[in-house]
Design an enzyme around this catalytic site. Structure first.
Site, mmCIF file in Angstrom:
data_model
loop_
_atom_site.group_PDB
_atom_site.id
_atom_site.type_symbol
_atom_site.label_atom_id
_atom_site.label_comp_id
_atom_site.label_asym_id
_atom_site.label_seq_id
_atom_site.Cartn_x
_atom_site.Cartn_y
_atom_site.Cartn_z
ATOM 1 N N ARG A 191 14.266 -78.524 16.357
ATOM 2 C CA ARG A 191 12.981 -78.427 17.038
ATOM 3 C C ARG A 191 13.065 -79.272 18.277
ATOM 4 N NH1 ARG A 191 8.235 -78.221 12.727
ATOM 5 N NH2 ARG A 191 6.708 -79.067 14.175
ATOM 6 N N ASP B 25 -0.321 -70.407 -0.989
ATOM 7 C CA ASP B 25 0.616 -69.368 -1.429
ATOM 8 C C ASP B 25 0.165 -68.694 -2.713
ATOM 9 O OD1 ASP B 25 2.352 -70.134 0.664
ATOM 10 O OD2 ASP B 25 2.977 -71.826 -0.553
ATOM 11 N N ASP C 176 7.377 -68.857 1.580
ATOM 12 C CA ASP C 176 6.596 -69.764 2.384
ATOM 13 C C ASP C 176 7.596 -70.671 3.111
ATOM 14 O OD1 ASP C 176 4.490 -71.415 3.211
ATOM 15 O OD2 ASP C 176 4.943 -72.791 1.576
ATOM 16 N N LYS C 177 7.161 -71.346 4.128
ATOM 17 C CA LYS C 177 8.110 -72.188 4.826
ATOM 18 C C LYS C 177 7.997 -73.655 4.409
ATOM 19 C CE LYS C 177 7.561 -73.888 8.909
ATOM 20 N NZ LYS C 177 7.985 -75.280 8.818
ATOM 21 N N THR C 178 6.831 -74.239 4.777
ATOM 22 C CA THR C 178 6.704 -75.669 4.573
ATOM 23 C C THR C 178 6.689 -75.996 3.090
ATOM 24 O OG1 THR C 178 5.324 -75.586 6.504
ATOM 25 C CG2 THR C 178 5.414 -77.661 5.326
ATOM 26 N N GLU D 174 6.052 -86.491 15.009
ATOM 27 C CA GLU D 174 5.625 -87.692 15.707
ATOM 28 C C GLU D 174 6.133 -88.934 14.973
ATOM 29 O OE1 GLU D 174 1.298 -88.196 16.408
ATOM 30 O OE2 GLU D 174 1.871 -87.243 18.314
ATOM 31 N N LYS E 178 4.861 -85.303 26.631
ATOM 32 C CA LYS E 178 5.864 -84.597 25.850
ATOM 33 C C LYS E 178 5.303 -83.219 25.499
ATOM 34 C CE LYS E 178 4.455 -86.136 21.294
ATOM 35 N NZ LYS E 178 4.618 -87.032 20.196
ATOM 36 N N PHE F 187 -2.961 -82.960 22.085
ATOM 37 C CA PHE F 187 -2.126 -81.785 21.828
ATOM 38 C C PHE F 187 -2.998 -80.674 21.244
ATOM 39 C CE2 PHE F 187 0.504 -79.013 19.393
ATOM 40 C CZ PHE F 187 1.680 -78.939 20.126
#
Lengths: 1224, 359
Positions: free
Chosen positions: A661, A884, A425-427, A557, A627, A604
């Site tokens: 990023r 996960d 998994d990433k986060t 942010e 942005k 966004f």
């Protein structure tokens, strides 16, 4: 409402974006009309006493995850034990031992079985107890519960009942599924973190009904009454249907009023709620799935060996019973001394077939020693101890969170050493979900000197590699680029100071107001304003630090705001219409609070990939600040806004390469008239009702966000967990493939790919995605058969992409070419379909790294299954969140990241570690060791039991196949349990082929596991052959030595007991010496246990012989009187022991000298201390000891190194030709 | 399990991430430390260990050591065995002629004269004690039915006279328990031998202490007398002197120690005089025991012993063979290491150096 109470004034819920602009369509919701099954729940709010009796009695809030309770333990645990076929066999044998068929006395069959089963059950009981204690910890947690008198008191969770009113405070977990009544906010909203449920880290807003808002004080609950009628307990987390009857009115309820158990209250000081579902009725518990019991590859293979042995057992039983039948039929009648037939028909020459059948049963019991009864229990014991080592490993203890590693199941220890693919998994796993503002490019100037983690790691590696290669290279320091980089990295690390969360920027040109002296201060100011204004965050004053912290939707942010604050643009307040920023004055350097009117906020979305605000500053100037993703922004620049485009693009590329990023910032000055006309359209769009609203809004926004002027770009580091790039690098070197499965969007995933060095510049990225335009066109043209057509077309399209990509990889000539596959969730739905999945897998296997983004938890599990089943290799899934769980349960090994708050993944996992980087040690050290230990242990187990069991068979052949055993029952009873089991357990627990440091230094050693070098059939049969050989030697040497001659000077001849005891002594010696030869690591424990096993045998023999003959029978004084004074006894032991172990010794000596395995060579290097004498060789070898890999920063550095080396080689070959030896 | 333990103690994580991380970590410190694994060399798997490896030196020395130890042992054993003088005389066929059925008839008949005279020539001087054995062949004393058919309790204790359940079918006769019961006792060997030299002087056979002392002292009762023995219709082997307690019936004691193999020798007695080489021993034997039914051989064995026991060349040969094999292995390894030495710890043998890139 209690007057005078200080409350959060802002109605945050309606602050944001389109949501706030959207007309509140107050369509009066009809109460749900439901009848019938599935909606029978009836909750009397604040009257929990009504729920004590049927029919309204619902389950308590007590949860239990234990497998057994006091009553069910015995039957259930016994049942579990006898699910193992070997145990059933032994049970069967034990029953039969009560009949005259048995060759052994009953106790010698039942005692070991009882011992083994008892031990296993004791283990179960202990585990169950731990689980129970864990449950109790949760059950005993306290929460404030209304006691009927308008006051709240603390009660443990388990005593909560349906209908209770509960007050939950900030950062507490909800003890049950609650109906939200009111919160500390006026409008009855609260923020909930659902990480435990779905792994999402962003906060969710829950909102109470208007009608219950007034219940905002403890005392108001005194007379609160209400009734909830709702659906029955179900596992669906995102739905809820129900009605609240309150004050004679019926209000519909929906999921936004429901607070789920195990989610957490955030940013809200307290809430009140009514318990609707408690305990096992709660949604999270309903979701609980029994984790599949996993078995390791070795264990599965072990089953096959057991079957082989069973076959062998049946075979020799058949041989012996046939032999018995023939002997009985033909010869028994002439053996007058037998007085056949007997009463029971066991020896009936006239009915030899029946006697033969009886004998078959006897034989099956007799040769049971071929199957090691203590194998399972020994393995279990060993694994528990191994797990203990994993739990206690200080190198896997996370100081920060105070979490040690945890082996939650000990079944899979050895599987850790065989992993082929890691699905991560990433986060929360690779990253901390924390963004750090690191660099920026403003007005074409790059700022920020700190290098990203990736750059630092790469520089380190590069320097190390060069050092290892040759000191000629490192001596020429001045020319060595990486050295300098490394220095820089070190310096920047030292100058850290107090870290500010979210801000790792370092550049004096901008700090402390120095920016005002830069070339373009206006642009810089604009840049900072964009950072400070263009967002949706809320500031929170923190009294302790006397500063603001920010509650932002996304962590980047937050990082921007922190950065703006540090630059001197502190966002400090926001109202519905204004944003207040404490700004450093450009000229006077003083702080002034400025108000910016927030006119519009264009939100966004993942489709728009940008957000804008339209603000009016104090001078009345209207600005659009925007942005967004660089590609999007660059498309929307005006002609005169491209001043810095070229420089910025270059910087953006650099940042991207460094794994950062990036976002581009732009602005636009609006004329008032221009704005007003646009705003009219915008309002029109947002007040329009109907399906087109979204599209219209988007279109209008689009109109506004163009002709922008580029200000600069930001680079935010998605903070990796500590040591992740290094760990990935090592794992890649160990030959593991790493796939990233993330729910994040593609850009983020790619960024992380770069920062983890799973991707790099020069790697060919294969993006499999759906062609959105084509889709849209299709949908418009064929509106009727929309689904059909698109489905087909999309699938064809994906298929084509896959085929092309596979072709491309096949045709690739360059050995250094690397491919990366990037695929998103939508595409994956098609790619995972039955007909495409194999193509997909082929492609994925051909790629060096695979990144799947936007995948759902279910897809994660499906991908895992595809890899597991498609490649047949061992997979490991690692993750931290509830999303996960599927993947963790599906994979061969599931690893959860503990230490963070979500425990769902940990609960589902087999191993829990606090940090991703511990995975390296878990696999490369513990996995490697455990694999070898268990493999050797099982092989040895089979060896020893074959060596012993077959002697019984040979002997039986000499007794007319009658099933007589040459050994005393007690010998055999002790054989498995005491005399040979302890050293093998020591082997399984303590054996180390090489030390942990070497495992880490030489990751290539890990491959011995995935290639299964130590438990392949060759090796297994080798061991079995060895067992066969030993049994032959033990038996026949002893038989011939003790054949008919006197074995002592006193003229006595050997009887059965003497032969049996001598033979058994030989077996004990042989197997214990064998294990000494097998081991390569002797601590005092091994020495002791091997010695103990042999001495224990003598002690037993002496003690047994000293017991009165009623007990010891023929073994009475056997050792003291008969054997010990006989030199031939001792000579036979020596002879047999040496003869048995000779071939093995010769074999391993030959192996070592001709075909040494890596760990042999390394052992030798260590043994001769060559690593100390020749450090260079050692570092060189450890840097070479890696699998060919295309991922990880080593691979990334490789290209650079190659280049650098070529240069240096040219140079040094001029200086001294000797150095110019060719190197890989 | 998707357990609902949301987290271990909540206060560990109480400082929320949004509040700038300014919580109170200090208050948690003791609790955190409590989870920290304790350092010990054991739990960290760092116990001091010796890690012997098989270096050529070790391998060759090990094999040489075995050679050096084994060859002398082998030679000594062979020498010891060579000193043993053994005379074996098979007499079953010599004493009874005829077909198998005739032989069986002869041996089973109560009336036939079963005395048989054999003469043995001593080729080598036999020093006393000379052990006299009888050897039976194809007699399954180790058969499970046979082995189990006895009652140790009955043999030992007077009180356990009726403990005969394991003795079937030889447990009782005429309604009374048999002492000693069971097939083993019932089939007691009953050939007898008497020896005289060529000058007709009797060679006394000492039948005392031919059994294990522990058997006499502990396993066969001094107050247990044979009773009702060989009284059933079907008479097996020898009879017992009913006036002697079992612990003095040494033939029985020896017989009751069941042999491991179908071919076995049992001690009959000792001749406690030296016999010179060339002398002839005349044996007068009562050939009563029926081995003819199952074609078992009967042999009379006279043997001296060495410190190693009886004549046993095998152990010497085996020692020599293993020693020789080890010598061979030691030489092979020496040659290998000389011809094709592998420098120990030579990194070139690491897999990544042997086939670079070809993993």
């Amino acid at each position: 409402m209690a007057p005078g109470r200080i409350r959060a004034k802002i109605k945050r819920s309606s602050l944001y974006t389109f949501g706030c602009i959207r007309p509140h369509v107050d369509s009066p919701d009809e109460p749900h009309q439901f009848r019938g099954p599935g909606f029978s729940r009836h909750v009397c709010c604040n009257q929990p006493q009504l729920h004590q009796k049927k029919p309204l009695k619902y389950c308590k809030n007590y949860i239990s995850t234990t497998k057994y309770n006091v009553v069910t333990f015995l039957p259930k645990a016994l049942f579990e034990q006898f699910r193992r076929v070997a145990n059933v066999y032994f049970l069967f044998a034990a029953f039969l031992s009560l009949t005259p068929v048995s060759p052994f006395s009953a106790y010698s069959m039942i005692a070991p079985l009882a011992f083994v089963i008892g031990l296993s059950m004791a283990k179960e009981a202990v585990e169950n107890w731990h689980r129970f204690m864990q449950d109790m910890k949760v059950n005993m947690r306290k929460v404030r519960v209304h006691n009927g008198e308008g006051t709240f008191s603390l009660k443990p969770w388990m005593n909560i009942r349906v209908g209770d009113v509960i007050k939950v405070e900030k950062d507490q977990f909800f003890p049950a599924d609650l109906l939200l009544l009111s919160s500390s906010y006026e409008d009855g909203i609260c923020y909930v973190e659902t990480m435990n449920l779905d792994g999402e880290t962003n906060l969710k807003v829950k909102r109470s009904l208007e009608t219950t808002l007034s219940l905002d004080d403890d005392s108001t609950f005194k007379d609160f009454r209400g009734t909830v009628k709702c659906e029955d307990p179900n596992p669906n987390l995102y739905t809820f249907v129900g009605n609240l009857e309150y004050k004679r009115q019926v209000y519909p309820l929906d999921p936004s009023q429901i607070l789920l158990r195990d989610s957490k209250l955030r940013n809200t000081s307290h809430v009140y709620g009514v318990v609707i579902f408690s305990g096992h009725d709660s949604k999270v518990m309903q979701n609980a799935t029994k984790s599949p019991s996993k078995r390791s590859t070795i264990e599965k293979q072990m089953d096959k060996i057991i079957y082989v042995l069973f076959t062998l057992l049946v075979l020799i039983s058949l041989i012996s019973s046939t032999g018995f039948a023939i002997k009985t039929k033909t010869q028994m009648p002439s053996w007058w001394y037998m007085q056949a037939p007997d009463d029971e028909g066991l020896y009936d020459p006239k009915n030899a077939a029946l006697s033969g059948f009886y004998h078959l049963i006897t034989a099956l019991i007799l040769y049971g020693y071929l199957i090691p009864i203590s194998l399972y229990v020994s393995i279990e014991l060993v694994k528990v101890l191994q797990a203990l080592f994993i739990n206690n490993d200080l190198n896997m203890y996370d100081e920060e969170t105070g979490t040690p590693a945890q082996a939650r199941t000990s079944n899979l220890n050895e599987e850790l050493g065989m992993v082929d693919t890691i699905l991560s998994d990433k986060t929360g796993t690779l990253t901390c979900n924390q963004m750090d503002f690191l660099k920026c490019s403003i007005a074409g100037m790059p700022y920020g000197v700190r290098s990203s983690e990736v750059e630092m790691a790469a520089a380190n590696q590069m320097a190390m590699d060069l050092e290892g290669h040759d000191d000629h290279f490192t001596r020429s320091r001045g020319q060595n680029g990486s050295e300098i980089e490394l220095e820089a990295a070190r310096v920047s690390k030292e100058s850290l100071g107090i870290p500010i969360k979210g801000f790792s920027f370092e550049d004096n040109r901008l700090m402390n107001g120095n920016w005002a002296r830069e070339a373009n201060p206006e642009v810089l100011q604009l840049f900072f304003r964009v950072l400070a204004l263009c967002h949706t965050a809320i500031p929170e004053f923190n009294e302790e630090t006397d500063g603001y912290s920010y509650e932002a939707e996304s962590p980047d942010e937050g990082a921007f705001l922190v950065a703006a604050r540090e630059f001197g643009f502190e966002f400090c307040r926001r109202t519905q219409s204004s944003i207040f920023v404490r700004e450093r004055n450009l000229s006077s350097q003083e702080f002034v609070e400025r108000e910016f009117k927030l006119l519009n906020l264009l939100d966004f979305t993942s489709k728009r990939k940008r957000m804008s605000v339209i603000i009016q500053d104090e001078t009345g100037q209207i600005l659009l600040l925007c942005k967004g993703a660089d590609s999007i922004i660059f498309d929307r620049l005006s002609k005169n806004g491209r001043m810095f485009e070229e420089a910025t693009t270059k910087h953006l590329n650099d940042y991207g390469e460094a794994g950062l990023r990036t976002l581009a910032l732009a602005y636009k000055v609006l004329e008032e008239s221009e704005y007003i006309s646009w705003n009219e359209e915008f309002i029109k769009a947002k007040t329009s009702i109907g399906g087109d609203r979204e599209a219209m809004l988007e279109q209008v926004s689009d109109m506004m966000e163009k002709d922008l002027i580029l200000v600069g770009a930001t680079a935010v580091e998605d903070k990796l967990q500590q040591g992740v790039p290094q760990c990935i690098d090592k794992l890649a070197q160990a030959g593991l493939k790493i796939w990233v499965l993330t729910g994040d969007k593609m850009e983020t995933a790619i960024n992380i790919g770069f920062s983890c060095s799973l991707l790099r510049q020069g790697m060919k990225q294969i993006c499999i995605s759906m062609n959105v335009d084509m889709l849209n066109q299709n949908s418009k043209k064929h509106a009727v058969n929309y689904y059909f057509v698109t489905d087909q077309v999309v699938k064809e399209n994906i298929k084509m992409q896959l085929t092309n990509a596979i072709q491309m990889i096949k045709l690739e000539k360059d050995p250094h070419a690397a491919y990366a596959l990037i695929i998103d969730g939508k595409t994956l739905t098609y790619a995972l379909e039955e007909d495409l999945k194999h193509q997909f897998l082929d492609l994925a296997v051909g790629c060096a790294s695979v990144i799947c983004c936007r995948v759902s938890p279910k897809q994660k599990a499906m991908v895992t299954r595809l890899v597991k089943e498609g490649t047949g290799k061992t997979t490991l899934a690692i993750g931290d969140g509830a999303n996960d769980v599927g993947m963790i349960q599906e994979a061969d090994i599931g690893v959860g990241i503990s230490g963070v708050e979500g425990m769902q993944a940990v609960m589902a996992s087999d191993f829990a570690i606090a940090q991703f980087r511990f995975l390296e040690r878990l696999l490369v050290v513990h996995g490697h060791w455990c694999y070898k230990r268990i493999a050797q242990m099982i092989c040895y187990f089979f060896y020893k039991n074959i060596a012993f069991g077959l002697t019984l068979f040979y002997f039986e052949a000499f007794t007319g196949f009658s099933g007589q055993s040459v050994y005393d029952d007690w010998y055999m009873l002790l054989f498995n349990v005491v005399l040979t089991s302890l050293p093998v357990i020591a082997l399984g627990v303590f054996e180390q082929d090489v030390s942990s440091e070497i495992c880490l230094q030489f990751p290539a050693l890990y491959q011995q596991g995935p290639r299964n070098l130590f438990f392949d059939w060759y090796r297994i049969f080798g061991w079995m052959g060895n067992g066969l050989y030993c049994s032959l030697i033990v038996f026949f040497l002893n038989i011939i030595i003790f054949y008919d001659q006197a074995f002592r000077a006193g003229g006595q001849t050997a009887d059965m007991t003497v032969v049996g005891t001598a033979m058994f002594t030989c077996v004990i010696y042989v197997v214990n010496c064998q294990i000494a030869l097998t081991m390569s690591h002797f601590t005092w424990i091994q020495h002791f246990l091997i010695g103990f096993s042999i001495i224990a045998w003598y002690v037993f023999l002496i003690l047994y012989g000293m017991m009165p003959p009623e007990l010891s029978g023929n073994a009475y004084k056997i050792f003291v009187e008969a054997l010990a004074p006989a030199p031939i006894f001792w000579l036979s032991i020596l002879l047999v022991t040496v003869a048995c172990n000779l071939p093995y010794l010769a074999h391993i000596s030959f192996q070592r000298s001709f075909n040494p395995m890596d760990h042999h060579v390394i052992q030798e290097i260590k043994y001769y201390k060559k690593d100390i004498e020749d450090r260079h060789m050692w570092t060189r070898e450890s840097s070479k000891a890696r699998q060919e890999t295309k991922i990880g920063f080593s691979a990334r550095v490789d290209a650079k190194i190659r280049h650098l080396k070529q240069m240096l080689q040219k140079k040094s070959s001029v200086l001294s030709p000797r150095v110019a030896t060719p190197r890989t | 399990m998707m357990n609902s333990n949301p987290s271990t103690p909540m206060n560990a994580h109480a400082p929320s991430s949004s509040s700038g991380g300014a919580g109170s970590p200090d208050s948690n410190a003791p609790r955190r430390n409590s989870k920290r694994p304790k350092y010990s060399r054991f739990t960290q798997q760092e116990l001091p260990a010796c890690k012997p490896i098989l270096t050529p030196k070790w391998v060759i020395s090990a094999f040489m050591l075995v050679t050096i130890v084994f060859i002398p042992i082998g030679l000594t054993s062979l020498l010891a065995s060579r000193d043993v003088v053994e005379i074996i005389d098979r007499y079953d066929n010599a004493c009874v002629q005829g077909s198998k059925s005739q032989k069986v008839q002869h041996i089973q008949s109560q009336t036939t004269n079963k005395t048989c005279v054999r003469s043995l020539t001593v080729t080598k001087r036999m020093k006393q004690p000379i052990y006299v054995y009888y050897q039976l062949d194809n007699f399954y004393q180790n058969h499970r039915r046979y082995v189990k058919s006895r009652s140790d309790n009955q043999l030992r204790n007077l009180g356990d006279e009726n403990d005969t359940s394991s003795c079937k079918p030889e447990n009782d006769a005429n309604g009374m328990s048999i002492v000693p019961c069971g097939l083993v006792a019932w089939s007691l060997f009953n050939d007898t031998y008497s020896f005289s030299t060529s000058n007709n002087s009797q060679l006394a056979i000492n039948k005392r202490h031919i059994s294990w002392k522990s058997d006499r002292d502990e396993k066969f009762g001094s107050d247990v007398f044979p009773k009702n023995f060989q009284n059933s219709s079907f008479i097996g082997g020898g009879r017992l002197n009913e006036s002697l307690p079992l612990n003095e019936q040494e033939d029985l004691i020896v017989w009751m120690r069941t042999a491991a193999l179908p071919t076995f020798r049992k001690l009959y007695g000792k001749i406690e005089v030296d016999i010179e080489a060339g002398e002839t021993i005349n044996v007068v034997l009562e050939n009563r025991y029926n081995t003819y039914s199952f074609s078992g051989k009967k042999k009379l064995v006279l043997s001296t012993t060495s410190w190693l026991g009886g004549k046993n060349n095998f152990i010497g040969i085996a020692y020599l063979a293993v020693g020789g094999l080890c010598f061979l292995l030691a030489t092979t390894f020496t040659i290998i290491y000389l011809v094709k030495p592998r420098h120990l710890g030579d990194p070139n043998y690491l897999s990544w150096n042997r086939n670079p890139g070809g993993h």
